[in-house]
Design a protein around this motif. Structure first.
Motif, PDB file in Angstrom:
ATOM      1  N   VAL A  67       0.857  -1.193   0.000  1.00 63.12           N
ATOM      2  CA  VAL A  67       0.000   0.000   0.000  1.00 63.12           C
ATOM      3  C   VAL A  67       0.890   1.239   0.000  1.00 63.12           C
ATOM      4  O   VAL A  67       1.722   1.409   0.885  1.00 63.12           O
ATOM      5  CB  VAL A  67      -0.948   0.030   1.220  1.00 63.12           C
ATOM      6  CG1 VAL A  67      -1.629   1.391   1.335  1.00 63.12           C
ATOM      7  CG2 VAL A  67      -1.988  -1.066   1.114  1.00 63.12           C
ATOM      8  N   GLY A  86      -2.694   3.756  -1.900  1.00 69.37           N
ATOM      9  CA  GLY A  86      -3.946   3.049  -1.652  1.00 69.37           C
ATOM     10  C   GLY A  86      -4.900   3.084  -2.827  1.00 69.37           C
ATOM     11  O   GLY A  86      -6.080   2.758  -2.684  1.00 69.37           O
ATOM     12  N   ILE A 132      -7.481  -2.225   5.731  1.00 70.17           N
ATOM     13  CA  ILE A 132      -6.673  -2.688   4.598  1.00 70.17           C
ATOM     14  C   ILE A 132      -5.457  -3.412   5.167  1.00 70.17           C
ATOM     15  O   ILE A 132      -4.696  -2.835   5.955  1.00 70.17           O
ATOM     16  CB  ILE A 132      -6.196  -1.502   3.733  1.00 70.17           C
ATOM     17  CG1 ILE A 132      -7.381  -0.666   3.241  1.00 70.17           C
ATOM     18  CG2 ILE A 132      -5.350  -2.004   2.560  1.00 70.17           C
ATOM     19  CD1 ILE A 132      -6.983   0.684   2.637  1.00 70.17           C
ATOM     20  N   CYS A 153      -1.882  -5.437   4.406  1.00 63.98           N
ATOM     21  CA  CYS A 153      -0.874  -5.530   3.353  1.00 63.98           C
ATOM     22  C   CYS A 153       0.422  -6.088   3.928  1.00 63.98           C
ATOM     23  O   CYS A 153       0.643  -6.046   5.136  1.00 63.98           O
ATOM     24  CB  CYS A 153      -0.627  -4.159   2.726  1.00 63.98           C
ATOM     25  SG  CYS A 153      -0.122  -2.898   3.910  1.00 63.98           S
ATOM     26  N   ASP A 165       3.649  -1.810   4.137  1.00 68.32           N
ATOM     27  CA  ASP A 165       2.928  -0.544   4.269  1.00 68.32           C
ATOM     28  C   ASP A 165       3.888   0.604   3.954  1.00 68.32           C
ATOM     29  O   ASP A 165       4.787   0.896   4.723  1.00 68.32           O
ATOM     30  CB  ASP A 165       2.391  -0.416   5.699  1.00 68.32           C
ATOM     31  CG  ASP A 165       1.678   0.913   5.940  1.00 68.32           C
ATOM     32  OD1 ASP A 165       1.467   1.664   4.969  1.00 68.32           O
ATOM     33  OD2 ASP A 165       1.336   1.175   7.103  1.00 68.32           O
ATOM     34  N   SER A 200       2.526   3.580   3.094  1.00 67.49           N
ATOM     35  CA  SER A 200       1.669   4.760   3.151  1.00 67.49           C
ATOM     36  C   SER A 200       2.244   5.787   4.120  1.00 67.49           C
ATOM     37  O   SER A 200       3.088   5.472   4.952  1.00 67.49           O
ATOM     38  CB  SER A 200       0.260   4.360   3.582  1.00 67.49           C
ATOM     39  OG  SER A 200       0.269   3.926   4.923  1.00 67.49           O
ATOM     40  N   ILE A 213      -4.106   7.312   4.680  1.00 66.79           N
ATOM     41  CA  ILE A 213      -5.140   6.407   4.171  1.00 66.79           C
ATOM     42  C   ILE A 213      -6.357   6.519   5.095  1.00 66.79           C
ATOM     43  O   ILE A 213      -6.216   6.541   6.316  1.00 66.79           O
ATOM     44  CB  ILE A 213      -4.625   4.943   4.139  1.00 66.79           C
ATOM     45  CG1 ILE A 213      -3.307   4.848   3.346  1.00 66.79           C
ATOM     46  CG2 ILE A 213      -5.690   3.995   3.599  1.00 66.79           C
ATOM     47  CD1 ILE A 213      -3.406   4.914   1.862  1.00 66.79           C
ATOM     48  N   VAL A 273      -4.795   0.733   8.363  1.00 72.48           N
ATOM     49  CA  VAL A 273      -3.887  -0.092   7.559  1.00 72.48           C
ATOM     50  C   VAL A 273      -3.159  -1.060   8.492  1.00 72.48           C
ATOM     51  O   VAL A 273      -2.566  -0.640   9.485  1.00 72.48           O
ATOM     52  CB  VAL A 273      -2.860   0.780   6.790  1.00 72.48           C
ATOM     53  CG1 VAL A 273      -1.872  -0.095   6.019  1.00 72.48           C
ATOM     54  CG2 VAL A 273      -3.574   1.736   5.834  1.00 72.48           C
TER      55      VAL A 273
END
Ligand SMILES: [Zn+2]
Length: 185
Positions: free
Chosen positions: A113, A116, A136, A138, A141, A143, A147, A151
Motif C-alpha cells: 500500500v 492506496g 486494509i 498488506c 505498508d 503509506s 489512508i 492499515v
C-alpha cells in the motif's frame, strides 16, 4: 521478519531504479518475488494475521493482481473466504459470481500500500454491495498515514523517491535500472 523474507527472495532490491511514475528511487520492492514461495508467503502473512486476528471479519477481498495471493493466504490463515475484484475495461468489479452480502465485514488486502489507489477502487466496489470495510491489510505498508481506513501492514517501509533533477544517485553516476526488465539504460 518480513524484511528478511523480502531480501531472501530478491523482492527488495537496492540500487538506482526508474519507477513507472518516472521518478527515481534507491530501493524497489516487488512482493510477487516473495509470494512465489508459498512457505515464505505463509510466513510473511502470519505477521499480518497477528494484527487482524481479533477484528470482526466475514470475508477477505483483494484487488487483482497484487491483492489476490495475499487475500487467499490471509483467508486461509484466518479461516475466512477470500475473493478478489478485477478490472473490466479499466473499471474495478466483482466478477465470476462473487458476491458480498449487505453488512458483511470486509478486510481489503494488498501486497503493497502506497497511495492506496487500487485498495480504494476495491473499497468502492465493496461499499456498492453494502459491505463494511474494516481495514486494509498488506505485506508492506509504504503509506504516509493519510489512508482513510486502518492499515494493517506486516512491515513498514519507507522508500525515498526523487525527481530526475534532484536525484543524488544520478549525480553519483550510478547506472539506472528499470525494475522487471533485464536491460540497463
Ligand atoms: Zn536517478
Amino acid at each position: 521478519m518480513i524484511i528478511d523474507l523480502l531480501k531472501e527472495s530478491n523482492a527488495l532490491l537496492e540500487g538506482h531504479f526508474l519507477l513507472s511514475s518516472g521518478k527515481h528511487s534507491d530501493r524497489y520492492v516487488q512482493c510477487a518475488k516473495l509470494l512465489q514461495y508459498p512457505d515464505r508467503a505463509a510466513e510473511a502473512i502470519s505477521f499480518i494475521v497477528e494484527k487482524v486476528k481479533d477484528l470482526d471479519i466475514d470475508i477477505v477481498v483483494g484487488p487483482a493482481m497484487g491483492g489476490i495471493i495475499v487475500a487467499y493466504e490471509l483467508g486461509r490463515q484466518l479461516g475466512k473466504p477470500a475473493i478478489f475484484t478485477e478490472r473490466e475495461e479499466g473499471e474495478m468489479k466483482l466478477k465470476r459470481g462473487f458476491n458480498i452480502e449487505k453488512g458483511q465485514k470486509v478486510l481489503i488486502t494488498e501486497d503493497v500500500v502506497t497511495t492506496g489507489k487500487s485498495a480504494y477502487e476495491a473499497i468502492r466496489v465493496v461499499e456498492e454491495y453494502g459491505g463494511v470495510v474494516v481495514g486494509i491489510a498488506c505485506i508492506v505498508d509504504r503509506s504516509k498515514g493519510d489512508i482513510k481506513y486502518p492499515v494493517y501492514g506486516g512491515t513498514k517501509l519507507e522508500i525515498k523517491t526523487y525527481d530526475i533533477e534532484g536525484c543524488p544517485l544520478c549525480k553519483e553516476g550510478l547506472p539506472i535500472v528499470k525494475p522487471g526488465s533485464r536491460k540497463i539504460k
